[in-house]
Design an enzyme around this catalytic site. Structure first.
Site, mmCIF file in Angstrom:
data_model
loop_
_atom_site.group_PDB
_atom_site.id
_atom_site.type_symbol
_atom_site.label_atom_id
_atom_site.label_comp_id
_atom_site.label_asym_id
_atom_site.label_seq_id
_atom_site.Cartn_x
_atom_site.Cartn_y
_atom_site.Cartn_z
ATOM 1 N N TYR A 146 4.380 -5.011 -11.200
ATOM 2 C CA TYR A 146 5.028 -3.692 -11.163
ATOM 3 C C TYR A 146 6.543 -3.854 -11.286
ATOM 4 O O TYR A 146 7.182 -3.208 -12.123
ATOM 5 C CB TYR A 146 4.691 -2.961 -9.861
ATOM 6 C CG TYR A 146 5.575 -1.758 -9.628
ATOM 7 C CD1 TYR A 146 5.374 -0.574 -10.337
ATOM 8 C CD2 TYR A 146 6.628 -1.806 -8.706
ATOM 9 C CE1 TYR A 146 6.194 0.526 -10.136
ATOM 10 C CE2 TYR A 146 7.447 -0.716 -8.498
ATOM 11 C CZ TYR A 146 7.223 0.446 -9.221
ATOM 12 O OH TYR A 146 8.053 1.535 -9.026
ATOM 13 N N LYS A 184 -0.909 10.640 -2.042
ATOM 14 C CA LYS A 184 -0.894 9.221 -2.381
ATOM 15 C C LYS A 184 -1.724 8.375 -1.413
ATOM 16 O O LYS A 184 -1.935 7.186 -1.653
ATOM 17 C CB LYS A 184 0.552 8.711 -2.419
ATOM 18 C CG LYS A 184 1.395 9.369 -3.498
ATOM 19 C CD LYS A 184 2.844 8.921 -3.446
ATOM 20 C CE LYS A 184 3.005 7.477 -3.863
ATOM 21 N NZ LYS A 184 4.438 7.073 -3.931
#
Length: 319
Positions: A146, A184
Site C-alpha cells: 500500500y 470501514k
C-alpha cells in the site's frame, strides 16, 4: 480562496474522507456541478444522504472511467479512490487499483486540463526510528505494498506535471479520524475502535504499553487542507496532520473523560513484525505556502467526535 468553480470530480467520494470532502465542497461552491465516482468497495451510500450532485458507480482503474465521465470536463479533480486497506498483500491488485487508477485520472486531467489533488499517505515514510517531525522531502521507505503504491503515485505525479505543465498536488494524510468512518469496520481509525470498546464498557485494548505515538488529524482539518491544496502555487506534496504526536494512552484517557468512564487499558503484545511506533507531520510547508493551520487538537477533535457519535451534535456524514 478560489471564488468560483464550475465543475468538480471526486473519485472515492462515498468513502470516509471523500464524503466529508464532497459535502464541504457542495457548501462552499453551491453553483458547481459536482460528480462523484466510487466503486463502493469500501464506501457507504449513507455518507452521501445530504449530497445533491451526481454519483456514479465506477472503477477508475479500468476504461470504464472514460465512458462514465463522457463529456464532463472537470476544472478540479480530487482523487481519493484507492485500496486503503493496508493489510492487503495482493501486490498486483494493489498496484493495479491504486497506480493504474491514478494514471487514468491523470490522462483525464490532461484532456480537460484539470488541476488534480490526490491522496498520498504518510505511510511512504516507513517506520521512523528517530522521533522527529517528518518533512515532505525526507527519505521514503515504504514497508508494505500500500505504501509502495502511494510512493509510486508521488513519482508519477511529479513526472506528469513536469511533462504537461499541469498542476498536480499530493496530500499526504497522517492518521485521519472522525465522522463517516463507521462503515470501514475494523479498518476504521483506532480512535473509533477504542470509542466502541469503552462505550460498551470494555477495557480498551492497546499494544504494550500504549506509548506509541501518532499524528491524529481530525477529518474536518483534513478536508480543509485538501480543498486548500488546489490553490498550491505549483505541483507539490503536502503533509496533512495535526503537527502533534500523541500516545494511545492519551486517546484512551480523553475517550474515558468524554464518555464519563474510567476503564483501564488492557495491554497485549503487538503481533506485527512491522508497526509504526511514531508519526508526526512537519506542517511548516503547507503553513508557509498556503497559510494552513489545523483548527483541532486531539482534545477538541475527540470531544466533537464523541458528541457526534452520541447524537449530541449534528453532522451531515454518518458517524
Amino acid at each position: 480562496m478560489v471564488e468560483e468553480i464550475g465543475s468538480i470530480l471526486i473519485t472515492g467520494g462515498a468513502g470516509f474522507i471523500g464524503s466529508n470532502l464532497a459535502l464541504e465542497l457542495q457548501e462552499r461552491y453551491p453553483k458547481a456541478k459536482i460528480m462523484i465516482l466510487d466503486d463502493f468497495s469500501s464506501a457507504n451510500f449513507k455518507n452521501l444522504k445530504k449530497f445533491r450532485g451526481e454519483v456514479l458507480a465506477c472503477d477508475v482503474s479500468t476504461d470504464e472511467l472514460f465512458f462514465k465521465v463522457d463529456d464532463f470536463q472537470p476544472e478540479v479533480i480530487f482523487h481519493l479512490a484507492s485500496i486503503t486497506d493496508t493489510t492487503v498483500t495482493d501486490q498486483e491488485l494493489m498496484m493495479r487499483k491504486n497506480v493504474d487508477g491514478f494514471k487514468n485520472i491523470l490522462e483525464l486531467a490532461g484532456e480537460s486540463e484539470s488541476v488534480v489533488v490526490y491522496a498520498s499517505s504518510a505511510s511512504v515514510y516507513g517506520n521512523v526510528k528517530e522521533h522527529v517531525p517528518l518533512k515532505e522531502d525526507r527519505e521514503k521507505s515504504p514497508e508494505n505494498v500500500y505504501a509502495f503504491s502511494k510512493y509510486i503515485m508521488d513519482n508519477i505525479a511529479r513526472d506528469f506535471s513536469e511533462k504537461t505543465g499541469l498542476k498536480v498536488v499530493g496530500v499526504r494524510y497522517f492518521n485521519v479520524y472522525g465522522p463517516g468512518e463507521a462503515h470501514k469496520g475494523k479498518f476504521a481509525s483506532m480512535i473509533y475502535q477504542l470509542y466502541l470498546q469503552i462505550k460498551k464498557g470494555r477495557r480498551p485494548r492497546l499494544f504494550k504499553w500504549g506509548e506509541q505515538r501518532r499524528d491524529f488529524v481530525y477529518v474536518k482539518d483534513a478536508v480543509d487542507a485538501t480543498i486548500l491544496a488546489m490553490e498550491a502555487p505549483h505541483s507539490t506534496v503536502y503533509n496533512i496532520g495535526s503537527g502533534e504526536a500523541r500516545s494511545f494512552n492519551e486517546v484512551v484517557s480523553l475517550l474515558n473523560r468524554y464518555l464519563g468512564k474510567d476503564l483501564e487499558p488492557d495491554y497485549f503484545d503487538c503481533p506485527y513484525d512491522f508497526y509504526q511506533e511514531f508519526t508526526q507531520a512537519d506542517m511548516g510547508k503547507i503553513k508557509k505556502e498556503l497559510g494552513f493551520v489545523p483548527k483541532y487538537n486531539l482534545e477538541k477533535g475527540i470531544k466533537e467526535y464523541v458528541e457526534i457519535l452520541e447524537g449530541k451534535v449534528y453532522h451531515p456524514v454518518g458517524g
